[in-house]
Scaffold this active site. Structure first.
Site, short mmCIF file in Angstrom:
data_model
loop_
_atom_site.label_atom_id
_atom_site.label_comp_id
_atom_site.label_asym_id
_atom_site.label_seq_id
_atom_site.Cartn_x
_atom_site.Cartn_y
_atom_site.Cartn_z
N LYS A 165 33.89 8.31 13.43
CA LYS A 165 34.72 9.42 12.93
C LYS A 165 36.00 8.87 12.29
O LYS A 165 36.35 7.70 12.54
CB LYS A 165 35.07 10.35 14.10
CG LYS A 165 35.89 9.68 15.20
CD LYS A 165 36.03 10.58 16.42
CE LYS A 165 36.86 9.90 17.51
NZ LYS A 165 36.92 10.71 18.74
N MET B 296 59.92 5.64 3.13
CA MET B 296 58.56 6.07 2.84
C MET B 296 57.70 4.92 2.30
O MET B 296 56.54 4.77 2.64
CB MET B 296 58.57 7.21 1.81
CG MET B 296 57.20 7.76 1.51
SD MET B 296 57.21 9.06 0.27
CE MET B 296 58.03 10.38 1.13
N TYR C 239 68.78 3.85 4.70
CA TYR C 239 69.21 5.24 4.89
C TYR C 239 70.09 5.41 6.13
O TYR C 239 69.80 4.84 7.19
CB TYR C 239 67.98 6.15 5.06
CG TYR C 239 67.28 6.47 3.77
CD1 TYR C 239 67.98 7.06 2.71
CD2 TYR C 239 65.94 6.21 3.61
CE1 TYR C 239 67.33 7.38 1.52
CE2 TYR C 239 65.28 6.52 2.44
CZ TYR C 239 65.98 7.10 1.39
OH TYR C 239 65.34 7.41 0.23
N ARG D 154 39.32 20.92 26.82
CA ARG D 154 39.41 20.68 25.40
C ARG D 154 38.09 21.16 24.81
O ARG D 154 37.80 22.34 24.85
CB ARG D 154 39.68 19.19 25.16
CG ARG D 154 40.28 18.86 23.81
CD ARG D 154 40.48 17.36 23.62
NE ARG D 154 39.20 16.62 23.58
CZ ARG D 154 39.08 15.37 23.17
NH1 ARG D 154 40.13 14.68 22.77
NH2 ARG D 154 37.90 14.77 23.16
#
Ligand SMILES: *Cc1c(COP(=O)(O)O)cnc(C)c1O
Length: 382
Positions: free
Chosen positions: A45, A315, A267, A139
């Site tokens: 998966k 980013m 930043y 779940r």
């Protein structure tokens, strides 16, 4: 400031690159197959946990796995298209999923509820199903209170030729901690579920509860099959077994600057240099899947030496403190790998970010070029 000129290094790629080592997947599969009491289902998966679903599937099948598993039907189609010659199970689908195509294409589906059973039974053809019981994590899977009815209803659908119940499955919520009492409870609940299935007249060939951690630590959970995903790509949630990580992430140094003590970096000026130093810019950031939460802890390998990532991860870029040592422009930085050369591992990145390895490997961004090594010899699977 001295400008260091780039050296040309032939074919050494300049762009960030993710190397996938299928030799590691082969090794891990063989180890897991040797520990499993029953068959091994390779769970591929999420694009094979970010390693490439088809590459991982083919490698695992060539080294001991005999089955394939994914969550959604959409993931299953790619495996069926590749015609790998083994059954594919899909276990997480909404009630209005395309079960007709699943049946037509021979994909086995997990059934966790009466509405799912009704939807699968209504599809043309005879679908092979695995009834899914919740072994105690609230779940996926049927609640115990509805299990007996689900089994009886499935048996009636089987007698009408609408489905064939080939499996019963459950999942362990606490297998990463083998000492947790919750494992014994879940095993007991699974055996109880099998007894109910049998009492309803079902004879499921596949009975499967264990994933990677329990395959490695808890033979009592193995039954006839183990479903392993993380372990194939080198992740052992139980921390008991040394598996081989299969990903290496590298990137070139884009620029180097010399700065004074007290220089704010990135930043928010979240970091200030404590001394005069060299800073290298590396073109990888959180959009590429490096967890921003690792800021303040993260390191990379430059010239065989661990160097800290300083300031916040952006980013698309991160800054590395090289201390008094310059590097050549284009020099390759290793962000993570198996750890053999002293580079950080995915496990370290996960720890720095307060998460698990799965989260890091499945998050590596699509813009990074991939290179797959050790493509397995395809044995005949017919
Ligand atoms: C992902 C998954 C697995 C594989 O678990 P690993 O711990 O990665 O081996 C097995 N079963 C189910 C239901 C899953 O969702």
């Amino acid at each position: 400031m001295t400008i260091l000129l780039p050296q040309t290094r032939g074919s050494a790629g300049r762009a960030p690159r993710l190397d996938i080592d299928l030799g590691a997947v082969a090794h891990n599969t063989r180890l897991l197959a040797s520990r499993a009491s029953g068959e091994l289902m390779a769970v591929v998966k999420a694009d094979g946990f970010g390693h490439g679903a088809l590459d991982v599937a083919r490698t695992a099948l060539a080294h001991g796995a005999t089955r394939l598993g994914v969550t959604s039907l959409e993931e299953a189609w790619a495996l069926v298209d590749a015609d790998l010659g083994v059954p594919v199970l899909s276990w997480l689908n909404p009630v209005d999923a395309d079960f007709a195509t699943a049946t037509a294409r021979g994909v086995e589906v997990a059934v966790p509820s009466l509405p799912h059973l009704a939807a699968v039974a209504a599809a043309p053809g005879r679908t092979r199903i695995h009834l899914h019981v919740d072994a105690g994590m609230a779940r996926d899977g049927a609640e115990p209170a509805s299990w007996a009815l689900l089994c009886r209803t499935a048996r009636r659908a089987e007698q009408r030729g609408e489905v064939e119940v080939v499996g019963v499955m459950g999942h362990l919520g606490c297998a990463a901690d083998p000492a947790d009492d919750c494992n014994a409870l879940a095993r007991t609940r699974f055996v109880w579920a099998l007894e109910h299935a049998r009492a309803a007249g079902l004879r499921p060939r596949d009975r499967h509860l264990a994933a990677t951690a329990a395959t490695l630590t808890d033979p009592r959970s193995h039954h006839t099959m183990s479903r392993v995903g993380a372990g194939l790509v080198g992740i052992d949630p139980s921390g008991t077994t040394s598996l081989r990580p299969a990903m290496t992430l590298t990137a070139p140094v884009v620029s180097v600057r010399r700065v004074r003590a007290g220089t704010p970096v990135g930043y928010g000026h979240a970091h200030r240099t404590s001394r005069a130093t060299h800073l290298a810019l590396v073109p990888l950031g959180y959009a590429d899947g490096l967890p921003r939460a690792a800021a303040g802890c993260a390191e990379v390998l430059v010239h065989g030496v661990r160097r800290p990532v300083v300031g916040l991860l952006s980013m698309d870029q991160l800054v590395v403190d090289l201390a008094d040592r310059g590097v050549d422009l284009g020099e390759t930085v290793t962000v993570f790998g198996p750890g053999d050369q002293g580079e950080p591992t995915v496990a370290e990145w996960a720890a720095w970010a307060g998460t698990i390895e799965h989260d890091v490997v499945t998050g590596i961004g699509a813009r990074i070029a991939r290179r797959v090594r050790g493509v397995p010899h395809l044995r005949s699977l017919s």
